[in-house]
Design a protein around this motif. Structure first.
Motif, PDB file in Angstrom:
ATOM      1  N   ILE A 294      31.361  40.114  38.868  1.00  0.00           N
ATOM      2  CA  ILE A 294      30.886  40.444  37.967  1.00  0.00           C
ATOM      3  C   ILE A 294      29.800  39.626  37.676  1.00  0.00           C
ATOM      4  CG2 ILE A 294      32.383  39.165  36.001  1.00  0.00           C
ATOM      5  CD1 ILE A 294      35.091  39.476  36.794  1.00  0.00           C
ATOM      6  N   ALA A 295      28.834  39.459  37.084  1.00  0.00           N
ATOM      7  CA  ALA A 295      27.345  39.018  36.657  1.00  0.00           C
ATOM      8  C   ALA A 295      27.763  38.025  36.017  1.00  0.00           C
ATOM      9  CB  ALA A 295      26.133  39.730  36.847  1.00  0.00           C
ATOM     10  N   GLY A 296      27.292  37.086  36.256  1.00  0.00           N
ATOM     11  CA  GLY A 296      27.886  36.232  35.110  1.00  0.00           C
ATOM     12  C   GLY A 296      26.313  35.128  35.468  1.00  0.00           C
ATOM     13  N   GLY A 297      25.438  35.476  34.780  1.00  0.00           N
ATOM     14  CA  GLY A 297      23.935  34.351  34.911  1.00  0.00           C
ATOM     15  C   GLY A 297      23.301  34.221  36.909  1.00  0.00           C
ATOM     16  N   GLU A 298      23.399  32.585  36.560  1.00  0.00           N
ATOM     17  CA  GLU A 298      23.123  32.625  37.577  1.00  0.00           C
ATOM     18  C   GLU A 298      23.964  32.410  38.508  1.00  0.00           C
ATOM     19  OE1 GLU A 298      22.653  27.711  37.038  1.00  0.00           O
ATOM     20  OE2 GLU A 298      21.433  28.568  35.939  1.00  0.00           O
ATOM     21  N   ASN A 299      25.363  32.982  38.823  1.00  0.00           N
ATOM     22  CA  ASN A 299      26.162  33.198  38.969  1.00  0.00           C
ATOM     23  C   ASN A 299      26.619  34.684  39.620  1.00  0.00           C
ATOM     24  OD1 ASN A 299      26.654  30.566  40.462  1.00  0.00           O
ATOM     25  ND2 ASN A 299      27.009  30.305  38.508  1.00  0.00           N
ATOM     26  N   ASP A 300      26.699  35.568  40.766  1.00  0.00           N
ATOM     27  CA  ASP A 300      28.060  36.515  39.912  1.00  0.00           C
ATOM     28  C   ASP A 300      29.405  35.896  41.107  1.00  0.00           C
ATOM     29  OD1 ASP A 300      26.132  38.157  40.119  1.00  0.00           O
ATOM     30  OD2 ASP A 300      25.280  38.556  41.715  1.00  0.00           O
ATOM     31  N   PHE A 301      30.823  36.204  39.934  1.00  0.00           N
ATOM     32  CA  PHE A 301      31.845  36.067  40.036  1.00  0.00           C
ATOM     33  C   PHE A 301      32.732  36.633  40.968  1.00  0.00           C
ATOM     34  CE2 PHE A 301      31.581  34.561  35.584  1.00  0.00           C
ATOM     35  CZ  PHE A 301      30.647  33.230  36.215  1.00  0.00           C
ATOM     36  N   PHE A 302      33.910  36.792  42.171  1.00  0.00           N
ATOM     37  CA  PHE A 302      34.308  37.183  42.849  1.00  0.00           C
ATOM     38  C   PHE A 302      35.208  37.035  42.556  1.00  0.00           C
ATOM     39  CE2 PHE A 302      30.143  37.509  44.574  1.00  0.00           C
ATOM     40  CZ  PHE A 302      30.069  38.825  44.723  1.00  0.00           C
ATOM     41  N   THR A 303      36.772  37.777  42.125  1.00  0.00           N
ATOM     42  CA  THR A 303      37.736  37.647  42.092  1.00  0.00           C
ATOM     43  C   THR A 303      38.621  39.150  42.066  1.00  0.00           C
ATOM     44  OG1 THR A 303      39.384  36.993  40.452  1.00  0.00           O
ATOM     45  CG2 THR A 303      37.904  38.114  39.442  1.00  0.00           C
ATOM     46  N   SER A 304      40.545  38.403  42.205  1.00  0.00           N
ATOM     47  CA  SER A 304      41.064  40.035  42.354  1.00  0.00           C
ATOM     48  C   SER A 304      42.556  39.637  41.740  1.00  0.00           C
ATOM     49  CB  SER A 304      41.362  39.893  43.835  1.00  0.00           C
ATOM     50  OG  SER A 304      42.145  38.520  44.273  1.00  0.00           O
ATOM     51  N   ALA A 305      43.198  40.545  41.223  1.00  0.00           N
ATOM     52  CA  ALA A 305      43.918  40.513  41.108  1.00  0.00           C
ATOM     53  C   ALA A 305      45.413  40.897  41.525  1.00  0.00           C
ATOM     54  CB  ALA A 305      44.180  41.304  39.610  1.00  0.00           C
ATOM     55  N   SER A 306      46.637  39.846  41.230  1.00  0.00           N
ATOM     56  CA  SER A 306      48.086  40.201  41.518  1.00  0.00           C
ATOM     57  C   SER A 306      48.636  41.025  40.411  1.00  0.00           C
ATOM     58  CB  SER A 306      48.626  39.014  42.162  1.00  0.00           C
ATOM     59  OG  SER A 306      47.962  38.184  42.903  1.00  0.00           O
ATOM     60  N   ILE A 307      49.403  42.524  40.979  1.00  0.00           N
ATOM     61  CA  ILE A 307      50.263  42.850  39.860  1.00  0.00           C
ATOM     62  C   ILE A 307      51.067  43.158  39.839  1.00  0.00           C
ATOM     63  CG2 ILE A 307      49.945  45.098  38.582  1.00  0.00           C
ATOM     64  CD1 ILE A 307      46.915  45.275  39.176  1.00  0.00           C
ATOM     65  N   GLY A 308      52.421  43.295  38.954  1.00  0.00           N
ATOM     66  CA  GLY A 308      53.933  43.141  38.619  1.00  0.00           C
ATOM     67  C   GLY A 308      53.850  44.610  38.286  1.00  0.00           C
ATOM     68  N   VAL A 309      55.099  45.264  38.763  1.00  0.00           N
ATOM     69  CA  VAL A 309      54.823  46.451  37.967  1.00  0.00           C
ATOM     70  C   VAL A 309      56.603  46.675  37.652  1.00  0.00           C
ATOM     71  CG1 VAL A 309      54.746  49.136  37.247  1.00  0.00           C
ATOM     72  CG2 VAL A 309      52.855  47.885  38.713  1.00  0.00           C
ATOM     73  N   SER A 310      56.432  46.760  36.489  1.00  0.00           N
ATOM     74  CA  SER A 310      58.248  47.783  36.424  1.00  0.00           C
ATOM     75  C   SER A 310      58.407  49.175  35.091  1.00  0.00           C
ATOM     76  CB  SER A 310      59.009  46.342  35.439  1.00  0.00           C
ATOM     77  OG  SER A 310      58.748  46.090  33.809  1.00  0.00           O
ATOM     78  N   LEU A 311      59.441  49.452  35.713  1.00  0.00           N
ATOM     79  CA  LEU A 311      59.563  50.677  34.504  1.00  0.00           C
ATOM     80  C   LEU A 311      60.515  50.938  33.847  1.00  0.00           C
ATOM     81  CD1 LEU A 311      58.640  52.984  37.624  1.00  0.00           C
ATOM     82  CD2 LEU A 311      57.050  52.091  35.970  1.00  0.00           C
ATOM     83  N   PHE A 312      60.298  51.765  32.773  1.00  0.00           N
ATOM     84  CA  PHE A 312      61.676  52.005  31.562  1.00  0.00           C
ATOM     85  C   PHE A 312      61.940  53.373  32.183  1.00  0.00           C
ATOM     86  CE2 PHE A 312      62.730  53.880  28.378  1.00  0.00           C
ATOM     87  CZ  PHE A 312      63.851  53.073  27.446  1.00  0.00           C
ATOM     88  N   PRO A 313      62.634  53.694  31.618  1.00  0.00           N
ATOM     89  CA  PRO A 313      64.068  53.084  31.844  1.00  0.00           C
ATOM     90  C   PRO A 313      64.633  52.405  33.234  1.00  0.00           C
ATOM     91  CG  PRO A 313      64.875  55.280  31.547  1.00  0.00           C
ATOM     92  CD  PRO A 313      63.255  55.455  31.928  1.00  0.00           C
TER      93      PRO A 313
END
Length: 614
Positions: A294-313
Motif C-alpha cells: 500500500i503506497a503511503g507517501g514516504e512509506n509503503d505499507f505491508f499488511t495481511s488479514a485474518s478472515i473468519g467465515v460463517s454461513l447461513f443457514p
C-alpha cells in the motif's frame, strides 16, 4: 356587537320600507327604501374592510411565524394558498388552483405517503392532519415542509373544508439526515458501520429464508495493525484503513457489500451466495488484495488479514450468532499467525469457554475489591480551567491490567455490570467526600451508567441515597449515558434520568455520533451535555484535500448549542485538534493532551491541591 345590531336595524328599515311601499306607495316609503339600500351598501363595504384587515393580520401572523396558509375543498378539490406559502417555495404568483396542481410539485417518492395522510384525516381516522414531505421550489430544488391542518365537517361528519399551514423544515431535515448518515457510516472510511450491517444482515436472512438461498459473513481483521500505529503514527494507520477500504470496495462482486466493524476490523456480507459458489474464492481474493503493498507517501505499507467465515443457514439461523461465529473463526485464523482464512466449526466455540473464564475472574475481582477508579480531567476549551472529571473503571488482575473494552462487554452480558456499577457509585461518592474534606474546590465528577443498570428501578435511588448518606449536594455528581438506554424496552430509564435531573444531577450523553444520534432521542433524554465520540476528534484535523470529520463535528456542536446543550470533546490529543475545537465553539475538552486518567492521589496532587477559594 355593534355591527350585528346595525345590520338588524337596516334590515328592519328595509323591510318596513318595502311593506309601506306595497300598502301605501309614496315618497316616504320610497325614500325609506333608498336610504336602507344605501345603508346596506355602506355596511357591506365596512364588513369587506373588516374582513380585509383580518386577512392582512393573519398574513402578518403567518409571516412572523414563518408559516404559510392553505385552504382546501375536499369536494371540489379547489385550493387556496397564502402568499407566505408561495414565498417559502420561491414563487411569485399563485398557480395552484386545485389539488392536482399541488401534487405535481410533491416529490414522486412522497406522493403516496402524503395522500394517505390526507385521506386518513378526511375519513376521521386522525384528530388532525400532519405530514412532512418534499415540494418542488422555483429553483428546481426540493424543500422539506411540515404541513398541518384540520377538517371542517358538517352535521354528518363529512369534511367539506380543510385549513392549515406549512412550515419550511428543510434545514432541520438536512441536519437530521447528516446525523443519520453519521450514525450509519464510519467517518474515516465512509463505509457503512456495524449498525447498518446489522439491519442489512437481518434483511438478508429474511430474504434467504423466503427464497431458500445461502449467504455468508466474512469477518476481516488486519494483522499487526497496532504496530503501524505505534511506529508510524495514527495518521499512517488511518491512511492504511482508508486505502484498504477503497481497494476492497472497488473490487468486490456485485453481491458483496463492505462494512467497517470498528478499529481495524471489516465485514463483508455476501448476499446471495449462489449455488456452486464458494465463499472461499471471495475470501482468498480479499486476502490477496490486502497483502499487496500500500503506497503511503514516504512509506509503503505491508499488511495481511485474518478472515473468519460463517454461513447461513449452515452455521446459524440468526444474525447475531452468524456474526459471532464469523468473529470466532477470525480469531482462529489469527491464532495460527494471521494471513489466513478459517470457516467456523463447532470446535471454535471453545473461545466461549475463555469468555466464561473471564466472567468467573470478574466475579472474584468484585469480591476481592480488585477494581479502582481513575479520574481524567475535563477543562474549559477557552482557558484550560478545570471544570470536571470523568471517573473511569480499572481492573488490576494480579500484576496485569485488564483493559475495560475486554471486561465491560462481558460484565454487560452476564449481568455483573449491575453490582460493578453499584460499586462505582459508592466509590465515586466516597472519593468526592474525601476530597471535599481536604480541598476547597472539587469539580463535579461524572460516572458512567450502563443500560443494564436501568433494568432495575433502583439506580436513581442508589445514587441519591449514596449522596444523602455522605452528606453531599447533588451538584457534585454527573452521570454519563449512551443513546442505547432509550432503546432498552425493559427499563424505565427516562423516568429515572428525569428523577436525577430534577434532583440536580447533571446528565451527559456519551459517545454521540456512534449510535442512532436521532433528534427525537435528544428531545426525550433530559441531558444537559453532549459528548462527541473520540473517533470524530481523531479525524478532525487531516491533510489538505483529505475528507475529515470537521463538517460533522461542526454540525453536532451547532445542533447542541441550538438545544442549549454544552459540548465535550473526548480523545483530544493534539494542539491542532484543540485549536480546531476552539474555533468550532466546543465548550469542554477531555483527552491526553491535558492528562491521562490518573489515580485518585495523582489527580488530587495535580488538580486539587492548589485550587483556592475565589
Amino acid at each position: 356587537m355593534q355591527r350585528p345590531l346595525l345590520a338588524a336595524g337596516l334590515l328592519l328599515a328595509a323591510a318596513t320600507g318595502l311593506l309601506l311601499n306595497l300598502v301605501q306607495p309614496g315618497l316616504f316609503s320610497s325614500a325609506l327604501l333608498v336610504s336602507a339600500g344605501l345603508a346596506l351598501l355602506w355596511l357591506g363595504y365596512v364588513e369587506y374592510q373588516h374582513f380585509r384587515s383580518i386577512s392582512q393580520a393573519y398574513d402578518l401572523a403567518m409571516q412572523a411565524a414563518h408559516d404559510g396558509f392553505w385552504n382546501w375543498n375536499p369536494v371540489t378539490k379547489k385550493l387556496q394558498v397564502g402568499s407566505r406559502l408561495l414565498q417559502i417555495l420561491g414563487y411569485r404568483q399563485d398557480f395552484l388552483p386545485d389539488t392536482h396542481a399541488w401534487l405535481r410539485l410533491v416529490h414522486p417518492d412522497d406522493v403516496a405517503f402524503y395522500n394517505r395522510a390526507v385521506a386518513r384525516h378526511i375519513k376521521g381516522e386522525t384528530d388532525h392532519f400532519y405530514c412532512e414531505y418534499r415540494v418542488l421550489a422555483s429553483d428546481g430544488q426540493y424543500r422539506w415542509i411540515a404541513s398541518r391542518g384540520l377538517a371542517v365537517r358538517d352535521g354528518r361528519g363529512t369534511a367539506y373544508q380543510m385549513v392549515g399551514s406549512v412550515t419550511d423544515i428543510t434545514e432541520r431535515r438536512q441536519h437530521q439526515e447528516e446525523l443519520e448518515f453519521l450514525a450509519q457510516h464510519d467517518v474515516l472510511t465512509g463505509l457503512p458501520n456495524r449498525l447498518l450491517f446489522a439491519e442489512h444482515l437481518q434483511a438478508a436472512i429474511t430474504e434467504g429464508r423466503e427464497q431458500t438461498h445461502r449467504l455468508a459473513v466474512l469477518f476481516i481483521d488486519l494483522d499487526r495493525f497496532k504496530n503501524i500505529n505505534d511506529t508510524l503514527g495514527h495518521r499512517a494507520g488511518d491512511q492504511m484503513l482508508q486505502t484498504v477500504s477503497m481497494t476492497l470496495r472497488a473490487s468486490l462482486p456485485a453481491n458483496c457489500r463492505l462494512y467497517r466493524q470498528g478499529g481495524d476490523e471489516f465485514i463483508v456480507l455476501i448476499n446471495p451466495l449462489p449455488a456452486g459458489t464458494d465463499a472461499m474464492d471471495i475470501a482468498l481474493k480479499i486476502k490477496e488484495q490486502i497483502t499487496e503493498p500500500i503506497a503511503g507517501g514516504e512509506n509503503d505499507f505491508f499488511t495481511s488479514a485474518s478472515i473468519g467465515v460463517s454461513l447461513f443457514p449452515d452455521d446459524a439461523g440468526d444474525g447475531e450468532t452468524l456474526l459471532r461465529h464469523a468473529d470466532t473463526a477470525m480469531y482462529a485464523a489469527k491464532a495460527v499467525g494471521g494471513n489466513a482464512i478459517r470457516f467456523h466449526t463447532a470446535q471454535m466455540d471453545q473461545r466461549v469457554s475463555l469468555r466464561m473464564s473471564l466472567e468467573t475472574r470478574l466475579r472474584k475481582a468484585l469480591q476481592e475489591n480488585q477494581f479502582e477508579l481513575y479520574f481524567q480531567p475535563q477543562v474549559a476549551a477557552e482557558d484550560g480551567r478545570l471544570v470536571g472529571a470523568e471517573a473511569l473503571l480499572r481492573w488490576h488482575d494480579g500484576d496485569s491490567m485488564i483493559p475495560p473494552d475486554q471486561f465491560i462487554p462481558v460484565a454487560e452480558e452476564c449481568g455483573l455490570i449491575v453490582p460493578i456499577g453499584e460499586w462505582v457509585i459508592a466509590r465515586a461518592v466516597g472519593q468526592i467526600a474525601e476530597w471535599r474534606n481536604r480541598h476547597a474546590l472539587v469539580p463535579p465528577i461524572a460516572i458512567n451508567l450502563s443500560p443494564r443498570q436501568f433494568w432495575r428501578p433502583s439506580v436513581s435511588h442508589c445514587i441519591l441515597d449514596a449522596l444523602n448518606f455522605a452528606g453531599l449536594p447533588t451538584s457534585v455528581l454527573e452521570v454519563e449515558i449512551t443513546e442505547s438506554v432509550v432503546l432498552d424496552p425493559e427499563g424505565d430509564s427516562i423516568e429515572q434520568l428525569g428523577r436525577l435531573r430534577e434532583a440536580g444531577i447533571g446528565i451527559a450523553l456519551d459517545d454521540f455520533g456512534t449510535g442512532y444520534s436521532s433528534l427525537s432521542y435528544l428531545q426525550r433524554l433530559p441531558v444537559g451535555v453532549l459528548k462527541i465520540d473520540r473517533s470524530f476528534i481523531k479525524s478532525l484535523v487531516v491533510d489538505e484535500g483529505a475528507a475529515g470529520s470537521e463538517p460533522l463535528v461542526r454540525a453536532i456542536i451547532a445542533m447542541a448549542h441550538s438545544l442549549s446543550l454544552k459540548v465535550v470533546a473526548e480523545g483530544v490529543e493534539t494542539p491542532e485538534q484543540l485549536q480546531a475545537l476552539r474555533y468550532l465553539g466546543c465548550d469542554i475538552i477531555q483527552g491526553y493532551l491535558f492528562s491521562r486518567p490518573l489515580a485518585p492521589g495523582e489527580f488530587a496532587e495535580k488538580y486539587l491541591v492548589d485550587r483556592k477559594n475565589p
